[in-house]
Design an enzyme around this catalytic site. Structure first.
Site, PDB file in Angstrom:
ATOM      1  N   ASP A 236       0.839  -1.204   0.000  1.00  0.00           N
ATOM      2  CA  ASP A 236       0.000   0.000   0.000  1.00  0.00           C
ATOM      3  C   ASP A 236       0.868   1.246   0.000  1.00  0.00           C
ATOM      4  O   ASP A 236       2.086   1.161   0.182  1.00  0.00           O
ATOM      5  CB  ASP A 236      -0.942  -0.018   1.221  1.00  0.00           C
ATOM      6  CG  ASP A 236      -0.238  -0.411   2.518  1.00  0.00           C
ATOM      7  OD1 ASP A 236       0.994  -0.487   2.536  1.00  0.00           O
ATOM      8  OD2 ASP A 236      -0.938  -0.622   3.515  1.00  0.00           O
TER       9      ASP A 236
ATOM     10  N   ASP B 295      -7.327  -2.446  14.505  1.00  0.00           N
ATOM     11  CA  ASP B 295      -8.752  -2.666  14.207  1.00  0.00           C
ATOM     12  C   ASP B 295      -8.970  -3.827  13.235  1.00  0.00           C
ATOM     13  O   ASP B 295     -10.064  -4.000  12.705  1.00  0.00           O
ATOM     14  CB  ASP B 295      -9.374  -1.379  13.637  1.00  0.00           C
ATOM     15  CG  ASP B 295      -8.683  -0.927  12.347  1.00  0.00           C
ATOM     16  OD1 ASP B 295      -7.724  -1.601  11.908  1.00  0.00           O
ATOM     17  OD2 ASP B 295      -9.107   0.094  11.776  1.00  0.00           O
TER      18      ASP B 295
ATOM     19  N   HIS C  18      -7.328  -4.319  10.312  1.00  0.00           N
ATOM     20  CA  HIS C  18      -7.096  -4.070   8.882  1.00  0.00           C
ATOM     21  C   HIS C  18      -5.808  -4.737   8.411  1.00  0.00           C
ATOM     22  O   HIS C  18      -4.869  -4.922   9.184  1.00  0.00           O
ATOM     23  CB  HIS C  18      -7.137  -2.577   8.530  1.00  0.00           C
ATOM     24  CG  HIS C  18      -5.963  -1.758   8.969  1.00  0.00           C
ATOM     25  ND1 HIS C  18      -6.039  -0.805   9.949  1.00  0.00           N
ATOM     26  CD2 HIS C  18      -4.690  -1.716   8.525  1.00  0.00           C
ATOM     27  CE1 HIS C  18      -4.866  -0.217  10.094  1.00  0.00           C
ATOM     28  NE2 HIS C  18      -4.021  -0.757   9.247  1.00  0.00           N
TER      29      HIS C  18
ATOM     30  N   GLU D 182      -9.581  -1.132   5.465  1.00  0.00           N
ATOM     31  CA  GLU D 182     -10.205  -0.808   6.745  1.00  0.00           C
ATOM     32  C   GLU D 182     -11.450  -1.672   6.956  1.00  0.00           C
ATOM     33  O   GLU D 182     -11.993  -2.241   5.995  1.00  0.00           O
ATOM     34  CB  GLU D 182     -10.602   0.673   6.748  1.00  0.00           C
ATOM     35  CG  GLU D 182      -9.426   1.635   6.618  1.00  0.00           C
ATOM     36  CD  GLU D 182      -8.599   1.748   7.908  1.00  0.00           C
ATOM     37  OE1 GLU D 182      -8.575   0.795   8.706  1.00  0.00           O
ATOM     38  OE2 GLU D 182      -7.977   2.808   8.097  1.00  0.00           O
TER      39      GLU D 182
HETATM   40  C1  GLP Z   1      -0.444   0.322   8.573  1.00  0.00           C
HETATM   41  C2  GLP Z   1      -0.085  -0.495   7.345  1.00  0.00           C
HETATM   42  C3  GLP Z   1      -0.305  -1.971   7.550  1.00  0.00           C
HETATM   43  C4  GLP Z   1       0.296  -2.396   8.871  1.00  0.00           C
HETATM   44  C5  GLP Z   1      -0.372  -1.647  10.000  1.00  0.00           C
HETATM   45  C6  GLP Z   1       0.166  -2.037  11.358  1.00  0.00           C
HETATM   46  O1  GLP Z   1      -1.771   0.702   8.600  1.00  0.00           O
HETATM   47  N1  GLP Z   1      -0.787  -0.079   6.192  1.00  0.00           N
HETATM   48  O2  GLP Z   1       0.269  -2.694   6.481  1.00  0.00           O
HETATM   49  O3  GLP Z   1       0.125  -3.780   9.046  1.00  0.00           O
HETATM   50  O4  GLP Z   1      -0.130  -0.260   9.806  1.00  0.00           O
HETATM   51  O5  GLP Z   1       1.378  -1.383  11.593  1.00  0.00           O
HETATM   52  P1  GLP Z   1       2.361  -1.706  12.773  1.00  0.00           P
HETATM   53  O6  GLP Z   1       3.062  -2.954  12.387  1.00  0.00           O
HETATM   54  O7  GLP Z   1       3.305  -0.531  12.811  1.00  0.00           O
HETATM   55  O8  GLP Z   1       1.553  -1.847  13.993  1.00  0.00           O
END
Ligand code: GLP
Length: 263
Positions: free
Chosen positions: A67, A136, A138, A143
């Site tokens: 993304d 949440d 995702h 989302e």
């Molecule tokens: C973002 C990314 C996701 C990731 C999520 C959790 O929203 N788009 O790909 O998995 O954050 O991030 P973290 O690993 O920093 O908790």
């Protein structure tokens, strides 16, 4: 779905890196899916270490980002492309031209998603997709309420995700872009192996919903239950709300040697 519990993120990183290493050694054209966020960093650090000390090579690999934020200046340090270059790919021998991420098509925005899907398809598809999970539930930037059949497209972030990600923008939630381009849940499910890593108490509810909850668009990560090859790597804190914790521990302890990466 295989759920692996460990006390330290580093143990989980070694397991994930073993899977990546096995792919790199067994394929002439390995295709990796890379996630940003803090969760996969121990995996990337372990792979960088193996590249430096054992010569593990990525020179024939291709990598796709999950993304990207929309609206940041090119080269902005918070863009996911910059982050992955800085944290991972600039430290290994992956050719710069072999890293791709979703990019808005300025002339025809509606083509942005299909353009990216085509690039992935032309590579032969993603062999191993590394994933994190949002608090949440995702995955990538899908989302809650995202279609479980969704493809790469623009999405609007929830307030929760903006708040979670403000830490990368000097804690300024207003600086976090509202819009993103993200692989869809359906796109992610096409990768041949999904490896998701989550640590800490903030991920416990999402992990319980992902592994043991109903398959629902309200937890896009729960769609992983529909995939034939998923490895969920969790520390004890992220695993704390799993009802079947003891079963997962036992199943991993008794895993046949021939199923371990590299055997
Ligand atoms: C973002 C990314 C996701 C990731 C999520 C959790 O929203 N788009 O790909 O998995 O954050 O991030 P973290 O690993 O920093 O908790």
């Amino acid at each position: 779905m295989e759920v692996v519990l460990a006390t330290a993120a580093q143990q989980l990183a070694v397991i994930a890196a073993d899977e990546v290493e096995q792919l790199l050694l067994s394929s002439s054209k390995p295709v990796l899916g890379l996630a940003t966020g803090s969760s996969p960093l121990p995996i990337y650090n372990e792979l960088i270490k193996r590249h430096r000390s054992e010569g593990l090579s990525f020179r024939h690999a291709t990598a796709f980002l999950l993304d990207e934020y929309v609206g940041l200046q090119p080269g902005c340090p918070q863009s996911y492309r910059s982050v992955i270059e800085q944290e991972f790919t600039s430290h290994i021998d992956l050719p710069a031209s072999a890293l791709a991420g979703p990019q808005p098509n300025a002339e025809d925005p509606a083509r942005s998603g299909p353009d990216y899907e085509r690039l992935i398809a032309q590579s032969g598809g993603i062999d191993l997709q590394i994933l994190g999970v949002g608090s949440d539930g995702h995955i990538a930037f899908n989302e809650p309420s995202s279609s479980l059949a969704s493809r790469t497209r623009f999405k609007t972030l929830t307030d929760q995700t903006i708040e979670d990600n403000a830490r990368f923008f000097d804690d300024d939630a207003d600086a976090v872009p509202r819009h993103v381009l993200t692989q869809g849940v359906g796109t992610i499910l096409e990768a041949r192996h999904l490896v998701l890593i989550a640590c800490g108490p903030g991920k416990a509810a999402a992990i319980a919903a992902l592994v043991e909850g109903p398959v629902t668009a309200m937890c896009p990560a729960s769609a992983l239950q529909l995939h034939p090859k998923v490895t969920v790597l969790v520390d004890e804190l992220a695993a704390s709300e799993l009802k079947q914790r003891e079963y997962y521990r036992s199943a991993y302890r008794h895993k046949p040697a021939w199923q371990m990466a590299g055997s």
